[in-house]
Scaffold this active site. Structure first.
Site, PDB file in Angstrom:
ATOM      1  N   GLU A  39       0.672  -1.280  -0.264  1.00 49.28           N
ATOM      2  CA  GLU A  39      -0.030  -0.081   0.054  1.00 49.28           C
ATOM      3  C   GLU A  39       0.527   1.455   0.366  1.00 49.28           C
ATOM      4  O   GLU A  39       1.666   1.365   0.743  1.00 49.28           O
ATOM      5  CB  GLU A  39      -0.665   0.732   0.972  1.00 49.28           C
ATOM      6  CG  GLU A  39      -1.723   1.133   1.788  1.00 49.28           C
ATOM      7  CD  GLU A  39      -1.980   2.056   0.245  1.00 49.28           C
ATOM      8  OE1 GLU A  39      -3.140   1.316  -0.430  1.00 49.28           O
ATOM      9  OE2 GLU A  39      -2.551   2.906   0.285  1.00 49.28           O
ATOM     10  N   GLN A  40       0.620   2.132  -0.960  1.00 53.46           N
ATOM     11  CA  GLN A  40       1.331   3.562  -0.399  1.00 53.46           C
ATOM     12  C   GLN A  40       1.537   4.152   0.239  1.00 53.46           C
ATOM     13  O   GLN A  40       1.920   4.899   0.515  1.00 53.46           O
ATOM     14  CB  GLN A  40       1.183   4.536  -2.449  1.00 53.46           C
ATOM     15  CG  GLN A  40      -0.118   4.865  -2.460  1.00 53.46           C
ATOM     16  CD  GLN A  40      -0.684   5.531  -3.268  1.00 53.46           C
ATOM     17  OE1 GLN A  40       0.188   5.708  -3.949  1.00 53.46           O
ATOM     18  NE2 GLN A  40      -1.412   6.316  -3.398  1.00 53.46           N
ATOM     19  N   ARG A  73     -16.781   4.864   4.975  1.00 50.82           N
ATOM     20  CA  ARG A  73     -15.562   3.401   4.458  1.00 50.82           C
ATOM     21  C   ARG A  73     -14.903   3.038   5.353  1.00 50.82           C
ATOM     22  O   ARG A  73     -14.279   2.226   5.258  1.00 50.82           O
ATOM     23  CB  ARG A  73     -15.585   4.419   2.417  1.00 50.82           C
ATOM     24  CG  ARG A  73     -16.216   4.617   1.908  1.00 50.82           C
ATOM     25  CD  ARG A  73     -15.058   6.006   1.158  1.00 50.82           C
ATOM     26  NE  ARG A  73     -14.190   5.645   0.584  1.00 50.82           N
ATOM     27  CZ  ARG A  73     -14.110   5.445  -0.450  1.00 50.82           C
ATOM     28  NH1 ARG A  73     -15.115   4.807  -0.856  1.00 50.82           N
ATOM     29  NH2 ARG A  73     -12.333   4.255  -1.435  1.00 50.82           N
ATOM     30  N   TYR A 115     -27.171   9.610   3.539  1.00 50.06           N
ATOM     31  CA  TYR A 115     -28.450   7.983   4.041  1.00 50.06           C
ATOM     32  C   TYR A 115     -27.144   8.202   5.733  1.00 50.06           C
ATOM     33  O   TYR A 115     -26.516   9.433   5.587  1.00 50.06           O
ATOM     34  CB  TYR A 115     -28.364   7.142   3.305  1.00 50.06           C
ATOM     35  CG  TYR A 115     -26.440   7.030   3.113  1.00 50.06           C
ATOM     36  CD1 TYR A 115     -25.521   6.405   3.804  1.00 50.06           C
ATOM     37  CD2 TYR A 115     -26.200   7.428   1.376  1.00 50.06           C
ATOM     38  CE1 TYR A 115     -23.900   6.449   2.845  1.00 50.06           C
ATOM     39  CE2 TYR A 115     -25.177   7.210   1.115  1.00 50.06           C
ATOM     40  CZ  TYR A 115     -24.362   6.879   1.755  1.00 50.06           C
ATOM     41  OH  TYR A 115     -23.089   6.843   0.473  1.00 50.06           O
ATOM     42  N   ASP A 172     -11.748  -0.522  -9.217  1.00 51.14           N
ATOM     43  CA  ASP A 172     -11.458   0.560  -9.817  1.00 51.14           C
ATOM     44  C   ASP A 172     -10.137   0.781 -10.600  1.00 51.14           C
ATOM     45  O   ASP A 172     -10.180   1.415 -11.726  1.00 51.14           O
ATOM     46  CB  ASP A 172     -11.247   1.783  -8.728  1.00 51.14           C
ATOM     47  CG  ASP A 172     -12.156   2.392  -8.059  1.00 51.14           C
ATOM     48  OD1 ASP A 172     -14.056   2.364  -8.520  1.00 51.14           O
ATOM     49  OD2 ASP A 172     -12.420   3.385  -7.738  1.00 51.14           O
TER      50      ASP A 172
HETATM   51  C1  LIG Z   1     -19.068  10.460  -4.851  1.00 52.54           C
HETATM   52  C2  LIG Z   1     -18.712   9.284  -4.403  1.00 52.54           C
HETATM   53  C3  LIG Z   1     -19.447   7.509  -3.588  1.00 52.54           C
HETATM   54  C4  LIG Z   1     -19.543   6.587  -4.114  1.00 52.54           C
HETATM   55  N1  LIG Z   1     -20.509   6.276  -3.401  1.00 52.54           N
HETATM   56  C5  LIG Z   1     -20.819   4.798  -3.796  1.00 52.54           C
HETATM   57  C6  LIG Z   1     -21.515   3.419  -3.187  1.00 52.54           C
HETATM   58  O1  LIG Z   1     -21.773   4.164  -1.858  1.00 52.54           O
HETATM   59  N2  LIG Z   1     -21.427   2.664  -2.825  1.00 52.54           N
HETATM   60  C7  LIG Z   1     -20.224   1.530  -3.411  1.00 52.54           C
HETATM   61  O2  LIG Z   1     -19.828   0.678  -3.376  1.00 52.54           O
HETATM   62  N3  LIG Z   1     -18.942   2.026  -4.105  1.00 52.54           N
HETATM   63  C8  LIG Z   1     -19.478   3.579  -4.173  1.00 52.54           C
HETATM   64  N4  LIG Z   1     -18.634   4.286  -4.788  1.00 52.54           N
HETATM   65  C9  LIG Z   1     -17.116   4.226  -5.365  1.00 52.54           C
HETATM   66  C10 LIG Z   1     -16.498   3.352  -4.383  1.00 52.54           C
HETATM   67  O3  LIG Z   1     -15.246   3.900  -3.132  1.00 52.54           O
HETATM   68  C11 LIG Z   1     -14.982   2.686  -5.177  1.00 52.54           C
HETATM   69  O4  LIG Z   1     -15.282   2.016  -6.614  1.00 52.54           O
HETATM   70  C12 LIG Z   1     -14.153   1.936  -4.282  1.00 52.54           C
HETATM   71  O5  LIG Z   1     -13.427   2.818  -2.886  1.00 52.54           O
HETATM   72  C13 LIG Z   1     -13.055   0.871  -4.655  1.00 52.54           C
HETATM   73  O6  LIG Z   1     -12.483   0.191  -4.441  1.00 52.54           O
HETATM   74  P1  LIG Z   1     -10.800  -0.008  -4.483  1.00 52.54           P
HETATM   75  O7  LIG Z   1      -9.987  -0.356  -3.444  1.00 52.54           O
HETATM   76  O8  LIG Z   1     -10.739  -0.373  -5.975  1.00 52.54           O
HETATM   77  O9  LIG Z   1      -9.970   1.193  -4.658  1.00 52.54           O
HETATM   78  P2  LIG Z   1     -10.114   2.405  -4.271  1.00 52.54           P
HETATM   79  O10 LIG Z   1     -10.299   2.438  -2.926  1.00 52.54           O
HETATM   80  O11 LIG Z   1      -9.212   3.557  -4.601  1.00 52.54           O
HETATM   81  O12 LIG Z   1      -8.108   1.635  -3.259  1.00 52.54           O
HETATM   82  C14 LIG Z   1      -7.075   2.271  -3.973  1.00 52.54           C
HETATM   83  C15 LIG Z   1      -5.813   1.507  -2.934  1.00 52.54           C
HETATM   84  O13 LIG Z   1      -4.569   1.467  -3.649  1.00 52.54           O
HETATM   85  C16 LIG Z   1      -3.119   2.015  -3.549  1.00 52.54           C
HETATM   86  N5  LIG Z   1      -2.460   2.146  -4.374  1.00 52.54           N
HETATM   87  C17 LIG Z   1      -2.660   3.218  -5.613  1.00 52.54           C
HETATM   88  N6  LIG Z   1      -1.579   3.073  -6.116  1.00 52.54           N
HETATM   89  C18 LIG Z   1      -0.943   2.668  -5.563  1.00 52.54           C
HETATM   90  C19 LIG Z   1       0.697   1.614  -5.986  1.00 52.54           C
HETATM   91  N7  LIG Z   1       1.022   2.409  -6.668  1.00 52.54           N
HETATM   92  N8  LIG Z   1       1.380   0.969  -5.304  1.00 52.54           N
HETATM   93  C20 LIG Z   1       0.719   0.597  -3.714  1.00 52.54           C
HETATM   94  N9  LIG Z   1      -0.960   0.683  -3.484  1.00 52.54           N
HETATM   95  C21 LIG Z   1      -1.145   1.994  -4.718  1.00 52.54           C
HETATM   96  C22 LIG Z   1      -4.411   3.812  -3.206  1.00 52.54           C
HETATM   97  O14 LIG Z   1      -3.364   4.373  -2.116  1.00 52.54           O
HETATM   98  C23 LIG Z   1      -5.170   2.642  -1.807  1.00 52.54           C
HETATM   99  O15 LIG Z   1      -5.668   1.992  -1.522  1.00 52.54           O
HETATM  100  C24 LIG Z   1     -18.476   6.062  -4.695  1.00 52.54           C
HETATM  101  C25 LIG Z   1     -17.524   6.459  -4.997  1.00 52.54           C
HETATM  102  C26 LIG Z   1     -17.496   8.315  -5.391  1.00 52.54           C
HETATM  103  C27 LIG Z   1     -16.639   8.685  -5.662  1.00 52.54           C
END
Ligand SMILES: Cc1cc2nc3c(=O)[nH]c(=O)nc-3n(C[C@H](O)[C@H](O)[C@H](O)COP(=O)(O)OP(=O)(O)OC[C@H]3O[C@@H](n4cnc5c(N)ncnc54)[C@H](O)[C@@H]3O)c2cc1C
Length: 396
Positions: free
Chosen positions: A32-33, A109, A217, A299
């Site tokens: 994790e960065q 979150r 909510y 994502d």
């Molecule tokens: C306004 C808004 C509302 C939302 N509401 C909802 C909701 O109600 N329900 C829902 O299901 N989703 C919701 N989402 C979407 C959700 O927040 C994301 O889809 C979700 O957080 C994605 O998770 P992830 O683990 O894929 O990515 P992230 O949460 O972005 O985590 C990625 C991680 O990787 C780390 N990282 C990045 N680059 C590197 C690297 N090179 N080396 C090591 N570590 C790295 C980052 O620091 C981070 O900790 C919402 C999003 C937004 C913007």
């Protein structure tokens, strides 16, 4: 001999994948960065398809302690002069649990992340904070990566769960940076005692248009009201940045006149975080989610607009599917490449459908003129439930 999995990114998707892989008999290292494993941001809604994964990972009870189970989802008219009249309503609460066998929850979150982190630590997953992955090299028998402090890491497979600006993604897909939209999300957490009693109920409310929508909510067991307002606004920000400080003035400027209850909620917000919303074109083939010994998740694989509240849910579903496929490697049914291929084949069409639907919801939520009239008529005629319930999504 157990296999070794490297995961880039310790967000919701990365930690869920770490747990699922651990349960499938793999040794997991998460890079994790950030200097610490923690979460920023505000609330997320977790549909039954997401809470079912939490149940399978054994973390639902912990997450539930800080969550809320809203009793209904309401669509309200956000226009000035319409006082938030109800357009449609869908029962949630016990009704959702009996329809789908898992609850519909809303949670901060950070509370969801903490539940996953606690379980990962208990499972013995190696969590490496302050390690930003900067390079990836796939070899015949393993994958080698390097973190920004010069340390090399190796594993049988690599999962890029490193979010919107993924450093792993270019190893699989050469589509450049994610696409910025002109939609901006302003997010706030309002202490419930600052909210008028009429708006404290455990409900999800979608306040609709024109050219904006808001969602409210409760989170933190009802101590906070999560408010997100999405407006159409050009915002200059650093590339790759999100969670920028926002201001109430800029929000009010973009919002224009809205109904009094929504206006009052906006005024009650103590501070604002701002997200410029990005996405990518929907996944077009399995090869965009896995190739060889590398897979993408959450994502990093399929960023989407938040209008279906499913980005984190899709990351959780990915993690569960990945765990099942990695289990087939432990059981000597599949080799690593075939297991990741199977993961991608199970996931890509579903996540593409959710990406498309999320985008379409944005158009519907922000509709103006005759499209808005048609939208309101359809929601009212169907009583809400028929258009707001999504069995194809929640029953998964
Ligand atoms: C306004 C808004 C509302 C939302 N509401 C909802 C909701 O109600 N329900 C829902 O299901 N989703 C919701 N989402 C979407 C959700 O927040 C994301 O889809 C979700 O957080 C994605 O998770 P992830 O683990 O894929 O990515 P992230 O949460 O972005 O985590 C990625 C991680 O990787 C780390 N990282 C990045 N680059 C590197 C690297 N090179 N080396 C090591 N570590 C790295 C980052 O620091 C981070 O900790 C919402 C999003 C937004 C913007």
């Amino acid at each position: 001999m157990s296999r070794g999995l490297l995961i880039a990114g310790g967000g919701i998707g990365g930690l869920a994948a770490a747990l699922a892989a651990d349960r499938a008999g793999w040794q997991v290292q998460v890079l994790e960065q950030a200097a610490a494993f923690s979460e920023v941001g505000a609330g997320v809604q977790l549909g039954p398809n997401a809470t079912r994964v939490l149940q399978a990972l054994g973390v639902l009870d912990t997450v539930n302690e800080a969550a809320c189970a809203p009793q209904r989802l309401l669509a309200r008219d956000a226009r000035a002069g319409h006082e938030g009249r109800i357009l449609g309503s869908l029962p949630l609460g016990a009704d959702a649990t009996s329809r789908y066998g898992a609850p519909y929850l809303t949670v901060h979150r950070a509370d969801l992340h903490a539940g996953l982190r606690k379980a990962a630590v208990q499972a013995g997953v190696s969590l490496q904070a302050g390690r930003r992955l900067v390079s990836v090299r796939e070899q015949v028998d393993d994958v080698q990566v390097q973190s920004d402090d010069g340390v090399a890491w190796g594993g049988d497979a690599l999962v890029g769960a490193d979010g919107l600006w993924s450093a792993v993604r270019p190893a699989l897909v050469g589509d450049g940076s994610p696409r910025a939209s002109d939609h901006v999300a302003y997010r706030a957490l309002i202490p419930m005692d600052r909210v008028a009693p009429a708006w404290r109920a455990h409900e999800v409310i979608a306040w609709l248009g024109p050219r904006l929508h808001a969602v409210t909510y409760p989170v933190r067991a009802g101590a906070l009201l999560n408010l997100v307002v999405v407006v159409e606004q050009a915002v200059e920000g650093p590339a790759g940045g999100w969670d920028l400080p926002g201001t109430g003035e800029r929000l009010r400027e973009a919002m224009g006149a809205v109904c009094t209850p929504l206006q009052a909620l906006v005024e009650a917000a103590p501070s604002w975080g701002l997200w410029v919303l990005h996405d990518r074109t929907p996944v077009a083939r399995a090869g965009e989610m896995a190739r060889g010994r590398i897979a993408l998740l959450g994502d990093a694989a399929h960023p989407m607009r938040p209008y279906l509240a499913q980005g984190a849910a899709m990351a959780l579903e990915d993690a569960h599917a990945l765990g099942r496929c990695l289990g087939a490697v432990s059981d000597r049914i599949l080799d690593v490449e075939a297991a990741l291929q199977r993961y991608a084949l199970t996931r890509w069409q579903r996540v593409a459908r959710v990406q498309r639907r999320a985008r379409r919801n944005g158009e519907i939520f922000h509709a103006t003129g005759p499209v808005r009239l048609a939208r309101d008529w359809v929601i009212r005629a169907a009583g809400g439930a028929r258009v707001m319930d999504l069995p194809w999504l929640y029953a998964h």
